[in-house]
Scaffold this motif. Structure first.
Motif, mmCIF file in Angstrom:
data_model
loop_
_atom_site.group_PDB
_atom_site.id
_atom_site.type_symbol
_atom_site.label_atom_id
_atom_site.label_comp_id
_atom_site.label_asym_id
_atom_site.label_seq_id
_atom_site.Cartn_x
_atom_site.Cartn_y
_atom_site.Cartn_z
ATOM 1 N N LEU A 4 -20.994 6.052 -11.049
ATOM 2 C CA LEU A 4 -19.614 6.340 -11.423
ATOM 3 C C LEU A 4 -18.975 7.262 -10.388
ATOM 4 O O LEU A 4 -19.541 8.286 -10.023
ATOM 5 C CB LEU A 4 -19.544 6.999 -12.801
ATOM 6 C CG LEU A 4 -19.977 6.128 -13.988
ATOM 7 C CD1 LEU A 4 -19.911 6.943 -15.263
ATOM 8 C CD2 LEU A 4 -19.117 4.898 -14.102
ATOM 9 N N GLY A 5 -17.789 6.887 -9.979
ATOM 10 C CA GLY A 5 -17.052 7.724 -9.042
ATOM 11 C C GLY A 5 -16.115 8.658 -9.786
ATOM 12 O O GLY A 5 -16.050 8.680 -11.022
ATOM 13 N N TRP A 6 -15.350 9.466 -9.016
ATOM 14 C CA TRP A 6 -14.432 10.418 -9.624
ATOM 15 C C TRP A 6 -13.330 9.718 -10.399
ATOM 16 O O TRP A 6 -12.917 10.193 -11.462
ATOM 17 C CB TRP A 6 -13.826 11.333 -8.560
ATOM 18 C CG TRP A 6 -14.838 12.301 -8.037
ATOM 19 C CD1 TRP A 6 -15.475 12.259 -6.847
ATOM 20 C CD2 TRP A 6 -15.340 13.436 -8.729
ATOM 21 N NE1 TRP A 6 -16.356 13.304 -6.742
ATOM 22 C CE2 TRP A 6 -16.291 14.061 -7.897
ATOM 23 C CE3 TRP A 6 -15.085 13.996 -9.979
ATOM 24 C CZ2 TRP A 6 -16.980 15.193 -8.274
ATOM 25 C CZ3 TRP A 6 -15.771 15.141 -10.343
ATOM 26 C CH2 TRP A 6 -16.699 15.722 -9.497
ATOM 27 N N SER A 7 -12.865 8.594 -9.908
ATOM 28 C CA SER A 7 -11.773 7.895 -10.600
ATOM 29 C C SER A 7 -12.241 7.366 -11.954
ATOM 30 O O SER A 7 -11.510 7.463 -12.952
ATOM 31 C CB SER A 7 -11.233 6.763 -9.732
ATOM 32 O OG SER A 7 -12.261 5.829 -9.436
ATOM 33 N N GLU A 8 -13.473 6.837 -12.001
ATOM 34 C CA GLU A 8 -13.995 6.353 -13.285
ATOM 35 C C GLU A 8 -14.196 7.491 -14.276
ATOM 36 O O GLU A 8 -13.906 7.373 -15.461
ATOM 37 C CB GLU A 8 -15.310 5.594 -13.080
ATOM 38 C CG GLU A 8 -15.158 4.257 -12.397
ATOM 39 C CD GLU A 8 -15.296 4.349 -10.895
ATOM 40 O OE1 GLU A 8 -15.459 5.483 -10.370
ATOM 41 O OE2 GLU A 8 -15.220 3.294 -10.239
ATOM 42 N N LEU A 9 -14.720 8.615 -13.782
ATOM 43 C CA LEU A 9 -14.908 9.770 -14.664
ATOM 44 C C LEU A 9 -13.574 10.304 -15.184
ATOM 45 O O LEU A 9 -13.471 10.719 -16.344
ATOM 46 C CB LEU A 9 -15.669 10.879 -13.930
ATOM 47 C CG LEU A 9 -17.139 10.573 -13.631
ATOM 48 C CD1 LEU A 9 -17.741 11.692 -12.782
ATOM 49 C CD2 LEU A 9 -17.917 10.395 -14.911
ATOM 50 N N LEU A 10 -12.556 10.288 -14.345
ATOM 51 C CA LEU A 10 -11.236 10.739 -14.763
ATOM 52 C C LEU A 10 -10.674 9.815 -15.841
ATOM 53 O O LEU A 10 -10.107 10.287 -16.836
ATOM 54 C CB LEU A 10 -10.289 10.803 -13.560
ATOM 55 C CG LEU A 10 -8.880 11.307 -13.840
ATOM 56 C CD1 LEU A 10 -8.930 12.753 -14.337
ATOM 57 C CD2 LEU A 10 -8.020 11.192 -12.605
#
Length: 84
Positions: A4-10
């Motif tokens: 998971l990248g930052w965009s998915e976590l956001l």
């Protein structure tokens, strides 16, 4: 979770905020944390209660079959003795 990248976590965080609301989110996180803590302690108790070594009475299939044949032979002998 490493994929998971930052965009998915956001996006996941925004969904949680929308579902639970900003006011209830800390309470929900606290409840999840308590539940995980209880689960971990119960799992540790189960691990502690489990025996470390398998029982010494574990028999191979051949040994089990031999013992069953011996019991069957004894039962047949007992039935023959009871009959006149």
């Amino acid at each position: 979770m490493s994929n998971l990248g930052w965009s998915e976590l956001l996006i996941i965080a925004l969904v949680f905020v929308m579902l639970f609301g900003a006011k209830k989110l800390p309470d929900t996180a606290r409840a999840v944390g308590r539940s995980l803590r209880i689960f971990k302690s119960e799992a540790a108790k189960l691990r502690d209660d489990a025996p470390d070594d398998p029982p010494a009475t574990v028999l191979s299939l051949e040994e089990q079959a031999r013992r069953l044949e011996e019991q069957a032979a004894r039962l047949r002998a007992g039935v023959r003795q009871d009959k006149p």
